[in-house]
Design a protein around this motif. Structure first.
Motif, PDB file in Angstrom:
ATOM      1  N   GLN A  61       0.818  -1.213   0.000  1.00  0.00           N
ATOM      2  CA  GLN A  61       0.000   0.000   0.000  1.00  0.00           C
ATOM      3  C   GLN A  61       0.851   1.262   0.000  1.00  0.00           C
ATOM      4  O   GLN A  61       0.317   2.381   0.064  1.00  0.00           O
ATOM      5  CB  GLN A  61      -0.919   0.008   1.229  1.00  0.00           C
ATOM      6  CG  GLN A  61      -1.804  -1.220   1.350  1.00  0.00           C
ATOM      7  CD  GLN A  61      -2.688  -1.415   0.138  1.00  0.00           C
ATOM      8  OE1 GLN A  61      -3.244  -0.449  -0.396  1.00  0.00           O
ATOM      9  NE2 GLN A  61      -2.822  -2.658  -0.318  1.00  0.00           N
ATOM     10  N   GLY A  62       2.192   1.114  -0.022  1.00  0.00           N
ATOM     11  CA  GLY A  62       3.077   2.275  -0.061  1.00  0.00           C
ATOM     12  C   GLY A  62       3.473   2.798   1.304  1.00  0.00           C
ATOM     13  O   GLY A  62       4.123   3.841   1.401  1.00  0.00           O
ATOM     14  N   PRO A  75       2.205   7.032  -2.637  1.00  0.00           N
ATOM     15  CA  PRO A  75       0.761   6.838  -2.746  1.00  0.00           C
ATOM     16  C   PRO A  75       0.463   5.375  -3.085  1.00  0.00           C
ATOM     17  O   PRO A  75       1.225   4.724  -3.799  1.00  0.00           O
ATOM     18  CB  PRO A  75       0.369   7.768  -3.904  1.00  0.00           C
ATOM     19  CG  PRO A  75       1.466   8.790  -3.971  1.00  0.00           C
ATOM     20  CD  PRO A  75       2.702   8.071  -3.557  1.00  0.00           C
ATOM     21  N   ALA A  76      -0.635   4.856  -2.570  1.00  0.00           N
ATOM     22  CA  ALA A  76      -0.973   3.450  -2.785  1.00  0.00           C
ATOM     23  C   ALA A  76      -1.040   3.110  -4.263  1.00  0.00           C
ATOM     24  O   ALA A  76      -0.581   2.044  -4.686  1.00  0.00           O
ATOM     25  CB  ALA A  76      -2.300   3.127  -2.099  1.00  0.00           C
ATOM     26  N   ALA A  77      -1.583   4.022  -5.080  1.00  0.00           N
ATOM     27  CA  ALA A  77      -1.709   3.750  -6.508  1.00  0.00           C
ATOM     28  C   ALA A  77      -0.342   3.586  -7.167  1.00  0.00           C
ATOM     29  O   ALA A  77      -0.158   2.745  -8.055  1.00  0.00           O
ATOM     30  CB  ALA A  77      -2.487   4.871  -7.185  1.00  0.00           C
ATOM     31  N   VAL A  78       0.639   4.379  -6.727  1.00  0.00           N
ATOM     32  CA  VAL A  78       1.982   4.283  -7.291  1.00  0.00           C
ATOM     33  C   VAL A  78       2.633   2.966  -6.861  1.00  0.00           C
ATOM     34  O   VAL A  78       3.275   2.275  -7.660  1.00  0.00           O
ATOM     35  CB  VAL A  78       2.839   5.476  -6.860  1.00  0.00           C
ATOM     36  CG1 VAL A  78       4.277   5.323  -7.370  1.00  0.00           C
ATOM     37  CG2 VAL A  78       2.239   6.778  -7.372  1.00  0.00           C
ATOM     38  N   ALA A  79       2.473   2.603  -5.579  1.00  0.00           N
ATOM     39  CA  ALA A  79       3.028   1.330  -5.094  1.00  0.00           C
ATOM     40  C   ALA A  79       2.433   0.162  -5.853  1.00  0.00           C
ATOM     41  O   ALA A  79       3.147  -0.772  -6.256  1.00  0.00           O
ATOM     42  CB  ALA A  79       2.770   1.185  -3.594  1.00  0.00           C
ATOM     43  N   HIS A  80       1.116   0.191  -6.074  1.00  0.00           N
ATOM     44  CA  HIS A  80       0.459  -0.868  -6.849  1.00  0.00           C
ATOM     45  C   HIS A  80       1.027  -0.913  -8.267  1.00  0.00           C
ATOM     46  O   HIS A  80       1.232  -1.995  -8.830  1.00  0.00           O
ATOM     47  CB  HIS A  80      -1.044  -0.640  -6.901  1.00  0.00           C
ATOM     48  CG  HIS A  80      -1.707  -0.797  -5.567  1.00  0.00           C
ATOM     49  ND1 HIS A  80      -2.957  -0.284  -5.295  1.00  0.00           N
ATOM     50  CD2 HIS A  80      -1.282  -1.383  -4.430  1.00  0.00           C
ATOM     51  CE1 HIS A  80      -3.280  -0.564  -4.045  1.00  0.00           C
ATOM     52  NE2 HIS A  80      -2.277  -1.227  -3.501  1.00  0.00           N
ATOM     53  N   GLY A  81       1.272   0.260  -8.843  1.00  0.00           N
ATOM     54  CA  GLY A  81       1.818   0.315 -10.191  1.00  0.00           C
ATOM     55  C   GLY A  81       3.199  -0.298 -10.282  1.00  0.00           C
ATOM     56  O   GLY A  81       3.531  -0.982 -11.250  1.00  0.00           O
ATOM     57  N   VAL A  82       4.033  -0.067  -9.262  1.00  0.00           N
ATOM     58  CA  VAL A  82       5.372  -0.659  -9.237  1.00  0.00           C
ATOM     59  C   VAL A  82       5.267  -2.178  -9.173  1.00  0.00           C
ATOM     60  O   VAL A  82       5.951  -2.910  -9.897  1.00  0.00           O
ATOM     61  CB  VAL A  82       6.184  -0.115  -8.043  1.00  0.00           C
ATOM     62  CG1 VAL A  82       7.498  -0.879  -7.907  1.00  0.00           C
ATOM     63  CG2 VAL A  82       6.444   1.382  -8.206  1.00  0.00           C
ATOM     64  N   VAL A  90      11.476   5.002 -11.789  1.00  0.00           N
ATOM     65  CA  VAL A  90      11.682   6.237 -11.017  1.00  0.00           C
ATOM     66  C   VAL A  90      10.344   6.730 -10.494  1.00  0.00           C
ATOM     67  O   VAL A  90       9.374   6.847 -11.246  1.00  0.00           O
ATOM     68  CB  VAL A  90      12.348   7.322 -11.881  1.00  0.00           C
ATOM     69  CG1 VAL A  90      12.524   8.598 -11.073  1.00  0.00           C
ATOM     70  CG2 VAL A  90      13.688   6.832 -12.406  1.00  0.00           C
ATOM     71  N   VAL A  91      10.285   7.026  -9.182  1.00  0.00           N
ATOM     72  CA  VAL A  91       9.051   7.505  -8.560  1.00  0.00           C
ATOM     73  C   VAL A  91       9.389   8.693  -7.661  1.00  0.00           C
ATOM     74  O   VAL A  91      10.547   8.925  -7.313  1.00  0.00           O
ATOM     75  CB  VAL A  91       8.375   6.398  -7.715  1.00  0.00           C
ATOM     76  CG1 VAL A  91       7.912   5.249  -8.596  1.00  0.00           C
ATOM     77  CG2 VAL A  91       9.314   5.892  -6.624  1.00  0.00           C
ATOM     78  N   ASP A  92       8.348   9.428  -7.282  1.00  0.00           N
ATOM     79  CA  ASP A  92       8.490  10.534  -6.335  1.00  0.00           C
ATOM     80  C   ASP A  92       7.826  10.130  -5.026  1.00  0.00           C
ATOM     81  O   ASP A  92       6.644   9.767  -4.997  1.00  0.00           O
ATOM     82  CB  ASP A  92       7.845  11.806  -6.890  1.00  0.00           C
ATOM     83  CG  ASP A  92       8.599  12.350  -8.092  1.00  0.00           C
ATOM     84  OD1 ASP A  92       9.847  12.399  -8.022  1.00  0.00           O
ATOM     85  OD2 ASP A  92       7.955  12.709  -9.096  1.00  0.00           O
ATOM     86  N   THR A  93       8.579  10.212  -3.926  1.00  0.00           N
ATOM     87  CA  THR A  93       8.044   9.838  -2.624  1.00  0.00           C
ATOM     88  C   THR A  93       7.143  10.933  -2.073  1.00  0.00           C
ATOM     89  O   THR A  93       7.132  12.067  -2.571  1.00  0.00           O
ATOM     90  CB  THR A  93       9.192   9.571  -1.629  1.00  0.00           C
ATOM     91  OG1 THR A  93       9.889  10.801  -1.401  1.00  0.00           O
ATOM     92  CG2 THR A  93      10.161   8.532  -2.179  1.00  0.00           C
ATOM     93  N   LEU A  94       6.407  10.590  -1.026  1.00  0.00           N
ATOM     94  CA  LEU A  94       5.490  11.563  -0.426  1.00  0.00           C
ATOM     95  C   LEU A  94       6.230  12.691   0.277  1.00  0.00           C
ATOM     96  O   LEU A  94       5.631  13.731   0.574  1.00  0.00           O
ATOM     97  CB  LEU A  94       4.561  10.851   0.560  1.00  0.00           C
ATOM     98  CG  LEU A  94       3.518   9.923  -0.088  1.00  0.00           C
ATOM     99  CD1 LEU A  94       2.754   9.149   0.979  1.00  0.00           C
ATOM    100  CD2 LEU A  94       2.561  10.723  -0.969  1.00  0.00           C
ATOM    101  N   ASP A  95       7.522  12.519   0.569  1.00  0.00           N
ATOM    102  CA  ASP A  95       8.274  13.628   1.152  1.00  0.00           C
ATOM    103  C   ASP A  95       9.082  14.366   0.085  1.00  0.00           C
ATOM    104  O   ASP A  95      10.035  15.083   0.394  1.00  0.00           O
ATOM    105  CB  ASP A  95       9.176  13.163   2.302  1.00  0.00           C
ATOM    106  CG  ASP A  95      10.062  11.986   1.930  1.00  0.00           C
ATOM    107  OD1 ASP A  95       9.930  11.482   0.795  1.00  0.00           O
ATOM    108  OD2 ASP A  95      10.863  11.553   2.775  1.00  0.00           O
ATOM    109  N   GLY A  96       8.712  14.175  -1.184  1.00  0.00           N
ATOM    110  CA  GLY A  96       9.246  14.988  -2.258  1.00  0.00           C
ATOM    111  C   GLY A  96      10.599  14.590  -2.811  1.00  0.00           C
ATOM    112  O   GLY A  96      11.254  15.408  -3.459  1.00  0.00           O
ATOM    113  N   LEU A  97      11.017  13.342  -2.591  1.00  0.00           N
ATOM    114  CA  LEU A  97      12.317  12.899  -3.082  1.00  0.00           C
ATOM    115  C   LEU A  97      12.155  11.977  -4.288  1.00  0.00           C
ATOM    116  O   LEU A  97      11.169  11.232  -4.392  1.00  0.00           O
ATOM    117  CB  LEU A  97      13.098  12.184  -1.981  1.00  0.00           C
ATOM    118  CG  LEU A  97      13.450  13.032  -0.747  1.00  0.00           C
ATOM    119  CD1 LEU A  97      14.184  12.183   0.280  1.00  0.00           C
ATOM    120  CD2 LEU A  97      14.286  14.239  -1.139  1.00  0.00           C
TER     121      LEU A  97
END
Length: 407
Positions: A61-62, A75-82, A90-97
């Motif tokens: 769920q991220g 975000p859960a949707a991004v984790a599911h996508g991975v 490459v993804v962007d974390t919820l703390d902007g990294l």
């Protein structure tokens, strides 16, 4: 990168980026460490030391499960996508990294998403991939909810067993397709055998392969698209078991079948070639690389025995002459080479060769005689490997020791 242990795993021996770290070596060290009791946090710290990048393990769920920097997840949707292969690397974390993301899963088992914070570098990604097996082992051992996937109606082992027997039901055929096995263009059968002492590591390594596997003690059956895939599979298992001896994992594969029904024949060929590989002390033997043995594999035992007897009968009960004949043919009549190989005086080699010529009634180096004798020796090797290969129930004769479940 060295990893030291003293009771509970104490982590990497040095900190900082490790550009000389080999991903295969790191995978073996991390897997061994987790099997010895290390936790996911230890794995992430070792990955941090090897890559110089902070590492985070997220749930499906991220949500962060462990991290070297205490950072946020996805975000859960991004984790599911991975996990589904639709997002990343490459993804962007919820703390902007910005971070590189890897799915941590094997078949139906999902342990989450692994992040390495920073730009996506192929070398760093390879090192992160080396941690996947260790994190999966930790997840199952800890009983994580995301690792407890609902088992399918047919397991991978069920599918392989059905392919070996030739009785594939419609539901098993569907399960095979779900595992990536195209039964319209089936792969070759393969068999692997482990002769080392780390049986628990062997079973664990088999459990985390991407290939569908049926295991019985030291032996495992699967399917492979080609010889290169079999070589990679054997190497991966050898690294994951952590054995120093390269010959502890032996692999063999049969011919490529024309249909799913032909897989039965391919599995039989693979099993016979595995026995031959073990008797010859070679780590891998494939249908395409077994030479004249290809011609012998379809023949019944009686035909092989008759051929060996017809061409080798007078010396079959003379092991010293059989050994000399093998060496004489292999060295193409070099008395010096045979002398060094068998630790005999040159005159003794000459005496034995004269005996062989007299008993067989031919010169072994004549082209026609040489071809016949090479084939007869191959038939004899195949018969002997059959004698020592799998029982009818699939267990090798030297597999009396059980696979440990703990310790």
């Amino acid at each position: 990168m060295a990893i030291t242990t003293a009771g509970p795993w104490s982590g990497p021996a040095r900190e900082g980026p490790g550009p000389d770290t080999d991903p295969a070596t790191l995978e073996r060290e991390l897997t061994e460490a987790v099997l010895a009791g290390a936790a996911r946090s230890d794995v992430l710290r070792a990955l941090r030391a090897a890559t110089g990048r902070h590492a985070r393990l997220l749930s499906a769920q991220g949500v962060p499960l462990a991290a070297t920097d205490g950072g946020a997840g996805l975000p859960a949707a991004v984790a599911h996508g991975v996990l589904d292969g639709a997002a990343g690397p490459v993804v962007d974390t919820l703390d902007g990294l910005r971070a590189a993301a890897l799915p941590v899963r094997a078949g139906t088992t999902v342990a989450g998403v692994l992040l390495t914070v920073g730009r996506c570098d192929p070398y760093v990604r390879a090192l992160a991939g080396a941690a996947v097996t260790a994190l999966l082992i930790d997840a199952v051992r800890a009983g994580d909810e995301q690792a407890a996937a609902v088992p399918p109606r047919h397991t991978a082992a069920d599918v392989v067993a059905a392919l070996r027997s030739g009785t594939v039901s419609p539901s098993e055929r569907a399960a095979a397709m779900a595992l990536g096995i195209d039964l319209e263009h089936p792969p070759a059968a393969a068999v692997l055998h482990y002769s080392g002492s780390r049986l628990r590591a062997w079973s664990t390594a088999l459990a985390w392969l991407e290939h569908p596997v049926q295991q019985e003690a030291r032996t495992a059956w699967t399917v492979v698209p080609g010889e290169a895939a079999l070589a990679r599979l054997r190497t991966r298992l050898r690294l994951m078991t952590g054995d120093e001896c390269a010959d502890h994992v032996v692999a063999a594969s049969g011919s490529h079948p024309d249909s799913a029904d032909d897989l039965v024949r391919s599995f039989t060929e693979a099993e016979r070639l595995l026995g031959l590989a073990r008797s010859r002390h070679v780590p891998q033997l494939t249908f395409g690389g077994c030479g004249v043995v290809q011609m012998l594999l379809p023949l019944p035992r009686a035909r092989l025995e008759a051929y060996a007897e017809a061409h080798l009968g007078p010396i079959l009960d003379r092991p010293e002459l059989m050994a000399t004949l093998r060496a004489w043919l292999a060295e193409r009549g070099s008395r010096q080479s045979v002398s060094e190989q068998l630790h005999l005086h040159r005159n003794s080699v000459g005496y034995r060769v004269r005996q062989i010529k007299n008993l067989l009634g031919t010169d072994p180096l004549l082209p026609a005689a040489s071809a016949e004798l090479h084939l007869a020796l191959a038939a004899l090797d195949l018969l002997r490997s059959d004698d020592g290969r799998l029982h009818a129930d699939g267990h090798p004769r030297d597999d009396d020791d059980p696979v440990p479940t703990s310790g």
